[in-house]
Scaffold this motif. Structure first.
Motif, PDB file in Angstrom:
ATOM      1  N   LYS A  78      -3.637  14.974 -15.291  1.00 53.35           N
ATOM      2  CA  LYS A  78      -5.042  15.387 -15.128  1.00 53.35           C
ATOM      3  C   LYS A  78      -5.937  14.770 -16.193  1.00 53.35           C
ATOM      4  O   LYS A  78      -7.104  15.124 -16.306  1.00 53.35           O
ATOM      5  CB  LYS A  78      -5.133  16.907 -15.189  1.00 53.35           C
ATOM      6  CG  LYS A  78      -4.439  17.586 -14.017  1.00 53.35           C
ATOM      7  CD  LYS A  78      -4.736  19.064 -14.055  1.00 53.35           C
ATOM      8  CE  LYS A  78      -3.562  19.861 -13.563  1.00 53.35           C
ATOM      9  NZ  LYS A  78      -3.638  21.272 -13.906  1.00 53.35           N
ATOM     10  N   ARG A 157      -7.175  23.231  -5.681  1.00 54.47           N
ATOM     11  CA  ARG A 157      -7.032  21.970  -6.404  1.00 54.47           C
ATOM     12  C   ARG A 157      -5.744  21.310  -5.923  1.00 54.47           C
ATOM     13  O   ARG A 157      -4.731  21.986  -5.754  1.00 54.47           O
ATOM     14  CB  ARG A 157      -6.862  22.234  -7.910  1.00 54.47           C
ATOM     15  CG  ARG A 157      -8.059  22.790  -8.612  1.00 54.47           C
ATOM     16  CD  ARG A 157      -7.722  22.878 -10.096  1.00 54.47           C
ATOM     17  NE  ARG A 157      -7.234  21.572 -10.562  1.00 54.47           N
ATOM     18  CZ  ARG A 157      -8.002  20.690 -11.213  1.00 54.47           C
ATOM     19  NH1 ARG A 157      -9.241  20.971 -11.526  1.00 54.47           N
ATOM     20  NH2 ARG A 157      -7.507  19.526 -11.581  1.00 54.47           N
ATOM     21  N   ASP A 159      -3.319  19.293  -7.384  1.00 51.37           N
ATOM     22  CA  ASP A 159      -2.862  18.775  -8.677  1.00 51.37           C
ATOM     23  C   ASP A 159      -1.667  17.837  -8.494  1.00 51.37           C
ATOM     24  O   ASP A 159      -0.832  18.069  -7.605  1.00 51.37           O
ATOM     25  CB  ASP A 159      -2.404  19.936  -9.575  1.00 51.37           C
ATOM     26  CG  ASP A 159      -3.580  20.776 -10.061  1.00 51.37           C
ATOM     27  OD1 ASP A 159      -4.692  20.223 -10.183  1.00 51.37           O
ATOM     28  OD2 ASP A 159      -3.369  21.982 -10.310  1.00 51.37           O
TER      29      ASP A 159
END
Ligand SMILES: NC(=O)C1=CN([C@@H]2O[C@H](COP(=O)(O)OP(=O)(O)OC[C@H]3O[C@@H](n4cnc5c(N)ncnc54)[C@H](O)[C@@H]3O)[C@@H](O)[C@H]2O)C=CC1
Ligand code: BAL
Length: 505
Positions: A78, A157, A159
């Protein structure tokens, strides 16, 4: 200490290519922590040893995983934008395109496939695959979900799942490398790649391009190793979040078992096949013979989707088979450096012996060998296109994946009979049919139990179309947007901007 290198002169351009023969960890080539073992790389056309590379140990896998985890937490994962990931993946694609001839020649030396095919198809497709996923890198997005119009909403999200072990086979060493790393890098995962012990050279050469493209250390790591050592260590590792595998169904089961007994890592498996290819009487027979031969002979039959069971309708059988056999006999199977080669040798002595074991079984069990099926004198693991007719469902050559240029042909009368034969297998990877009746094409395509069905063509794949199997051919999908799901973890975030809760509730 740096790892040793080997100099390999490739026949076509006469260039000498330097390849590091150690492990690639943290953007450096290094020796093993503890292994003195090496893997010999053989040229299957000549049986000569080309190079010896390190056989990485479980401790080497630990070191590579630690590097991948550190990168995931700091410079990748990230911590990097999709725009930057896209830029680096595009750069890698450009470098592979620049070095295509050199990489292709190295691939041919170690795998045997014609250099023209390695360069224009395997590498051409790999470059496209990287560019396709570079396009996705800045478009990874979750959803915004309405749960209550006044006080709450939720969003997701997507991820990156984390550190990925990727275990690839020897039939498409560069292409499977690209299929695996491209979606993983696009979403922000880091990688420990284990190439096949039979064909580790191009993965090592490609690792140099990872550095040149500018990827931070630890994002992609390469550990050449035996499957039972490095592959097993990746599958059972407690700090790996996902394993992606292409190879045999037997090994796929072991990987799934190891994952379930360790940390329940996510697993995707792209496994074997015994794919049916059906020729109906209305088909364009000239085209159908070409597709049938491409279906079984491309990559010398060492293809998970090889159309190895051919079903031909009774009314056209004699005409079709005479054209098929005559065309099969015109194909040139020779050293992949020969311009005339349509096919090269099979990859190894083990594979060669396995194929001839099945040819023997076909003959013993009563199938008729109408072309090929004999060993050639001299060096090299060459197997001529081999066609068996009169094959019945109880024969081993009908049921087992041979992974060589061996076609089993069965005659059928009706559409129902063809579908029933086609689905009579534990596998479900590919299937093909040829017919000029659009309704028949749609009906049969709906009935075939396979992850991919080709209509009036065979074995053609595109990077934006998903690929994978059902039944015992695998779990999960590669290619297309579907592959992104294999490398992401969906997090739902519930947001409250007004709802109060009473206490006691
Ligand atoms: N679906 C496909 O594309 C492929 C299918 N095959 C099939 O498998 C047969 C045997 O070929 P192999 O090279 O022995 O295939 P394999 O499935 O053993 O090898 C594929 C990869 O798995 C690794 N591996 C082996 N044992 C492992 C383990 N216990 N844990 C984790 N990774 C492991 C290998 O090192 C290699 O990187 C072929 O004849 C063919 O039928 C082989 C290669 C590709
Ligand atoms: N031809 C698709 C990939 C494979 O054979 O493994």
């Amino acid at each position: 200490m740096s790892a040793p290198t080997v100099e390999i002169t490739v026949p076509k351009t006469g260039k000498t290519i330097k390849v590091s023969t150690g492990l690639f960890i943290n953007n450096e080539f290094v020796p093993s922590v503890d292994s003195k073992e090496t893997i010999q790389c053989i040229n299957p056309a000549t049986e000569d040893v080309i190079a010896s590379v390190v056989a990485g140990s479980a401790a080497d896998i630990d070191r590579a995983v630690a590097a991948a985890r550190a990168a995931f937490k700091t410079t990748w994962g990230k911590n990097v934008t999709g725009f930057e990931r896209a830029r680096l993946i595009h750069k890698l694609a450009d470098l592979i395109e620049r070095d295509a001839q050199e990489l292709a020649e190295l691939e041919t030396l170690n795998n045997g496939k014609p250099v023209r095919i390695a360069r224009d198809f395997d590498i051409g497709d790999s470059v496209q695959c990287l560019r396709y996923y570079a396009g996705w890198a800045d478009k990874i997005a979750g959803q915004s979900l309405e749960v209550d119009n006044k006080t709450k909403f939720a969003f997701t999200r997507h991820d990156p799942i984390g550190v990925c072990g990727q275990i690839i086979p020897w039939n498409y060493p560069i292409q499977m490398w690209a299929w695996k790393i491209a979606p993983a890098l696009a979403v922000g995962c880091t990688i420990v790649m284990k190439p096949s012990e039979l064909t580790p050279l191009t993965a090592l050469k490609l690792s140099e391009l990872i550095v040149e493209a500018g990827f931070p250390p630890g994002v992609v790591n390469t550990v050449p190793s035996l499957g039972s050592v490095g592959g097993a260590a990746l599958s059972s590792h407690m700090d790996i979040d996902k394993v992606a595998f292409t190879g045999s169904t037997v090994t796929g089961r072991k990987i799934m078992e190891a994952a379930s007994k360790s940390n329940l890592k996510k697993v995707s498996l792209e496994l074997g096949g015994k794919s049916p290819h059906i020729i109906f009487e209305s088909a364009d027979l000239d085209q159908a013979t070409n597709w049938a031969l491409l279906g079984i002979l491309y990559n010398t039959g060492q293809d998970c989707t090889a159309g190895s069971r051919l079903f031909v309708q009774e009314s056209i059988y004699d005409k079709f088979m005479s054209a098929l056999v005559s065309k099969a006999q015109q194909l040139v199977v020779t050293d992949g450096f020969d311009e005339k080669a349509s096919g090269g040798p099979v990859v190894s002595k083990i594979q060669y012996d396995k194929i001839f074991k099945y040819i023997g079984l076909g003959k013993e069990q009563g199938a008729k060998c109408v072309t090929g099926g004999e060993k050639r004198p001299g060096k090299g693991y060459f197997v001529d296109p081999t066609i068996f007719t009169d094959v019945t469902a109880d024969m081993k050559i009908f049921q087992d994946e041979i992974f060589g240029p061996v076609l089993s042909v069965t005659k059928f009368k009706t559409e129902e009979e063809a579908i029933s034969h086609a689905n009579n297998t534990a596998y479900g990877l590919g299937a093909g049919l040829h017919s000029n009746d659009a309704n028949q094409c749609m009906r049969v395509a709906n009935e075939l139990e396979a992850g991919t069905v080709w209509v009036n063509q065979y074995n053609i794949l595109y990077n934006n179309v998903p690929f994978g199997g059902k039944k015992q051919s695998g779990i999960g999908r590669e290619l297309g947007s579907y592959a992104l799901e294999e490398y992401t973890s969906v997090k739902a975030v519930h947001w409250n901007f007004g709802e109060k809760v009473d206490f006691p509730f």
